[in-house]
Scaffold this motif. Structure first.
Motif, short mmCIF file in Angstrom:
data_model
loop_
_atom_site.label_atom_id
_atom_site.label_comp_id
_atom_site.label_asym_id
_atom_site.label_seq_id
_atom_site.Cartn_x
_atom_site.Cartn_y
_atom_site.Cartn_z
N THR A 273 0.84 -1.20 0.00
CA THR A 273 0.00 0.00 0.00
C THR A 273 0.87 1.25 0.00
N ASN B 54 -6.25 19.14 -1.05
CA ASN B 54 -5.17 18.19 -0.86
C ASN B 54 -5.83 16.84 -0.61
N ILE B 55 -5.52 15.87 -1.47
CA ILE B 55 -6.19 14.58 -1.37
C ILE B 55 -5.14 13.51 -1.12
N THR B 56 -5.36 12.70 -0.09
CA THR B 56 -4.45 11.60 0.23
C THR B 56 -5.13 10.29 -0.12
N LEU B 57 -4.46 9.48 -0.94
CA LEU B 57 -5.01 8.17 -1.31
C LEU B 57 -4.12 7.07 -0.74
N GLN B 58 -4.75 5.97 -0.31
CA GLN B 58 -4.01 4.75 -0.02
C GLN B 58 -4.22 3.82 -1.22
N VAL B 59 -3.14 3.54 -1.94
CA VAL B 59 -3.27 2.78 -3.18
C VAL B 59 -2.53 1.45 -3.06
N ASN B 60 -3.23 0.37 -3.40
CA ASN B 60 -2.64 -0.96 -3.48
C ASN B 60 -1.98 -1.13 -4.83
N ILE C 128 -2.00 4.97 -11.12
CA ILE C 128 -3.40 4.79 -10.69
C ILE C 128 -3.94 6.11 -10.15
N LEU D 139 -11.79 11.94 -11.94
CA LEU D 139 -12.74 12.40 -10.92
C LEU D 139 -12.26 13.59 -10.08
N LEU D 140 -10.97 13.66 -9.78
CA LEU D 140 -10.58 14.56 -8.69
C LEU D 140 -10.29 16.00 -9.11
N GLU E 91 -4.70 8.50 -12.93
CA GLU E 91 -5.95 8.13 -13.61
C GLU E 91 -7.14 8.63 -12.80
N ALA E 92 -7.09 8.40 -11.47
CA ALA E 92 -8.18 8.84 -10.59
C ALA E 92 -8.33 10.36 -10.65
N GLN F 75 -0.10 11.59 -2.44
CA GLN F 75 -0.63 12.92 -2.18
C GLN F 75 -0.97 13.59 -3.50
#
Lengths: 81, 81
Positions: B2, B43-49, B59, B67-68, B62-63, B6
């Protein structure tokens, strides 16, 4: 001199983030299944007139405490570029 | 594994930022006169597998595109921690 200060304001880890949950749902619907958690906060850029970068940081922290962040629900990080 | 990604989404420099202007006015009223310009973004934090940090970044981009961020009004920066 004018310094550029970045302030990151994010919801505290202990709290639910409904906006993040909504975005996570939207990403799942778009087929992006590998994204597990989303948290959304603010990013604020200030142009600060100051004599040194330390002074600029101090002014930005004062602004953050007085207006930009709510310490009950958010934490923040201040950095001078 | 994971990865924490940011994403900084800010209004384009050419555009007015009414939220930033309002905050700048508020800071002036609080006596913080050395702050000249304020711009507010997300500010967007993602947890990406993902298998690698490069894949996690792909990934997340792409997101962001799907969308963002709205490229007509915003620019973005993606960074993997």
């Amino acid at each position: 001199m004018t310094y550029t200060v970045q302030i990151k304001v994010m919801p505290l880890k202990e709290l639910l983030d409904p906006q993040g949950k909504a975005i996570a749902g939207g990403l799942k619907n778009l087929g992006l299944n590998s994204i597990e958690e989303v948290r959304v906060g603010k990013n604020i850029t200030l142009q600060v007139n100051a004599g040194s970068s330390g002074e600029a940081k101090q002014i930005a922290e004062e602004a953050t405490k007085k207006l930009l962040a709510n310490p009950v629900m958010e934490y923040y990080e201040v950095s001078v570029n």
